[in-house]
Scaffold this motif. Sequence first.
Motif, PDB file in Angstrom:
ATOM      1  N   ALA A 166      -5.476 -13.896  13.071  1.00 31.29           N
ATOM      2  CA  ALA A 166      -5.978 -14.906  12.147  1.00 31.29           C
ATOM      3  C   ALA A 166      -5.788 -14.381  10.727  1.00 31.29           C
ATOM      4  O   ALA A 166      -5.545 -13.195  10.515  1.00 31.29           O
ATOM      5  CB  ALA A 166      -7.449 -15.181  12.425  1.00 31.29           C
ATOM      6  N   GLY A 167      -5.880 -15.262   9.748  1.00 36.45           N
ATOM      7  CA  GLY A 167      -5.780 -14.833   8.364  1.00 36.45           C
ATOM      8  C   GLY A 167      -5.026 -15.824   7.509  1.00 36.45           C
ATOM      9  O   GLY A 167      -4.868 -16.994   7.872  1.00 36.45           O
ATOM     10  N   ILE A 168      -4.549 -15.353   6.384  1.00 37.78           N
ATOM     11  CA  ILE A 168      -3.825 -16.183   5.428  1.00 37.78           C
ATOM     12  C   ILE A 168      -2.336 -15.895   5.570  1.00 37.78           C
ATOM     13  O   ILE A 168      -1.906 -14.743   5.551  1.00 37.78           O
ATOM     14  CB  ILE A 168      -4.277 -15.890   3.981  1.00 37.78           C
ATOM     15  CG1 ILE A 168      -5.795 -16.065   3.848  1.00 37.78           C
ATOM     16  CG2 ILE A 168      -3.532 -16.795   2.995  1.00 37.78           C
ATOM     17  CD1 ILE A 168      -6.306 -17.458   4.150  1.00 37.78           C
ATOM     18  N   TYR A 169      -1.560 -16.957   5.690  1.00 32.57           N
ATOM     19  CA  TYR A 169      -0.112 -16.877   5.833  1.00 32.57           C
ATOM     20  C   TYR A 169       0.548 -17.711   4.746  1.00 32.57           C
ATOM     21  O   TYR A 169      -0.097 -18.567   4.132  1.00 32.57           O
ATOM     22  CB  TYR A 169       0.325 -17.381   7.211  1.00 32.57           C
ATOM     23  CG  TYR A 169      -0.056 -16.450   8.330  1.00 32.57           C
ATOM     24  CD1 TYR A 169       0.843 -15.508   8.810  1.00 32.57           C
ATOM     25  CD2 TYR A 169      -1.320 -16.501   8.900  1.00 32.57           C
ATOM     26  CE1 TYR A 169       0.498 -14.645   9.842  1.00 32.57           C
ATOM     27  CE2 TYR A 169      -1.672 -15.640   9.927  1.00 32.57           C
ATOM     28  CZ  TYR A 169      -0.763 -14.716  10.385  1.00 32.57           C
ATOM     29  OH  TYR A 169      -1.113 -13.857  11.396  1.00 32.57           O
ATOM     30  N   GLU A 170       1.830 -17.464   4.550  1.00 34.76           N
ATOM     31  CA  GLU A 170       2.593 -18.231   3.575  1.00 34.76           C
ATOM     32  C   GLU A 170       3.988 -18.506   4.120  1.00 34.76           C
ATOM     33  O   GLU A 170       4.658 -17.597   4.599  1.00 34.76           O
ATOM     34  CB  GLU A 170       2.677 -17.451   2.262  1.00 34.76           C
ATOM     35  CG  GLU A 170       3.348 -18.205   1.142  1.00 34.76           C
ATOM     36  CD  GLU A 170       3.288 -17.429  -0.156  1.00 34.76           C
ATOM     37  OE1 GLU A 170       2.415 -17.746  -0.984  1.00 34.76           O
ATOM     38  OE2 GLU A 170       4.104 -16.504  -0.331  1.00 34.76           O
ATOM     39  N   LEU A 171       4.379 -19.761   4.061  1.00 29.03           N
ATOM     40  CA  LEU A 171       5.758 -20.159   4.311  1.00 29.03           C
ATOM     41  C   LEU A 171       6.403 -20.385   2.953  1.00 29.03           C
ATOM     42  O   LEU A 171       5.814 -21.052   2.095  1.00 29.03           O
ATOM     43  CB  LEU A 171       5.821 -21.447   5.127  1.00 29.03           C
ATOM     44  CG  LEU A 171       5.490 -21.336   6.607  1.00 29.03           C
ATOM     45  CD1 LEU A 171       5.283 -22.720   7.212  1.00 29.03           C
ATOM     46  CD2 LEU A 171       6.595 -20.594   7.347  1.00 29.03           C
ATOM     47  N   VAL A 172       7.582 -19.835   2.740  1.00 32.89           N
ATOM     48  CA  VAL A 172       8.318 -20.047   1.491  1.00 32.89           C
ATOM     49  C   VAL A 172       9.607 -20.773   1.856  1.00 32.89           C
ATOM     50  O   VAL A 172      10.427 -20.260   2.612  1.00 32.89           O
ATOM     51  CB  VAL A 172       8.624 -18.720   0.761  1.00 32.89           C
ATOM     52  CG1 VAL A 172       9.391 -19.007  -0.531  1.00 32.89           C
ATOM     53  CG2 VAL A 172       7.337 -17.962   0.476  1.00 32.89           C
ATOM     54  N   VAL A 230       9.384 -23.169  -2.689  1.00 34.15           N
ATOM     55  CA  VAL A 230       8.102 -23.849  -2.502  1.00 34.15           C
ATOM     56  C   VAL A 230       7.266 -23.023  -1.527  1.00 34.15           C
ATOM     57  O   VAL A 230       7.574 -22.972  -0.335  1.00 34.15           O
ATOM     58  CB  VAL A 230       8.308 -25.276  -1.955  1.00 34.15           C
ATOM     59  CG1 VAL A 230       6.974 -25.914  -1.589  1.00 34.15           C
ATOM     60  CG2 VAL A 230       9.051 -26.139  -2.962  1.00 34.15           C
ATOM     61  N   PRO A 231       6.208 -22.365  -2.037  1.00 36.20           N
ATOM     62  CA  PRO A 231       5.325 -21.608  -1.146  1.00 36.20           C
ATOM     63  C   PRO A 231       4.189 -22.497  -0.646  1.00 36.20           C
ATOM     64  O   PRO A 231       3.600 -23.258  -1.414  1.00 36.20           O
ATOM     65  CB  PRO A 231       4.784 -20.504  -2.061  1.00 36.20           C
ATOM     66  CG  PRO A 231       4.781 -21.132  -3.418  1.00 36.20           C
ATOM     67  CD  PRO A 231       5.922 -22.129  -3.435  1.00 36.20           C
ATOM     68  N   ILE A 232       3.913 -22.414   0.632  1.00 38.82           N
ATOM     69  CA  ILE A 232       2.763 -23.113   1.202  1.00 38.82           C
ATOM     70  C   ILE A 232       1.886 -22.057   1.850  1.00 38.82           C
ATOM     71  O   ILE A 232       2.279 -21.414   2.814  1.00 38.82           O
ATOM     72  CB  ILE A 232       3.189 -24.181   2.222  1.00 38.82           C
ATOM     73  CG1 ILE A 232       4.055 -25.224   1.529  1.00 38.82           C
ATOM     74  CG2 ILE A 232       1.956 -24.818   2.857  1.00 38.82           C
ATOM     75  CD1 ILE A 232       4.596 -26.287   2.435  1.00 38.82           C
ATOM     76  N   ARG A 233       0.711 -21.880   1.276  1.00 41.60           N
ATOM     77  CA  ARG A 233      -0.242 -20.869   1.736  1.00 41.60           C
ATOM     78  C   ARG A 233      -1.322 -21.578   2.552  1.00 41.60           C
ATOM     79  O   ARG A 233      -1.880 -22.580   2.119  1.00 41.60           O
ATOM     80  CB  ARG A 233      -0.843 -20.179   0.517  1.00 41.60           C
ATOM     81  CG  ARG A 233      -1.570 -18.912   0.834  1.00 41.60           C
ATOM     82  CD  ARG A 233      -1.921 -18.174  -0.430  1.00 41.60           C
ATOM     83  NE  ARG A 233      -0.706 -17.555  -0.991  1.00 41.60           N
ATOM     84  CZ  ARG A 233      -0.702 -16.806  -2.072  1.00 41.60           C
ATOM     85  NH1 ARG A 233      -1.817 -16.587  -2.729  1.00 41.60           N
ATOM     86  NH2 ARG A 233       0.421 -16.284  -2.510  1.00 41.60           N
TER      87      ARG A 233
END
Length: 113
Positions: free
Chosen positions: A55-61, A83-86
């Motif tokens: 679990a946690g915080i992820y980012e797709l760029v 475009v980063p999506i966190r």
Amino acid sequence: MTITLSTHVLNTAKGIPAKEMTVELWKLNDDDRLFLAKMVTNSDGRVSPQELKAAGIYELVFYVGEYFKVNEMLGEPRFLDSVPIRFGVELGKGHYHVPLLVSPWSYQTYRGS
């Protein structure tokens, strides 16, 4: 429980899947980022689902600027480049789908199914 992540990209300016767009996946920790994967969308604008280990915080760029440049829809300077999506991922939630709807001038995302 396994956590999986999928995404797809739609080129809303042309109404088609965004094929051959580079997408990176990162895991964010307190003060650093851990690179997890580099993917390229297929002819349906999709990438292979990824298994997330925690679990946690992820980012797709999403590298939309390069995609639109290659497809001759965007000059220089690019209005949108990467475009980063966190987003946050919880244990026990199973699958996350984070699509991107994008044009050379705007984007939108949501949590899909």
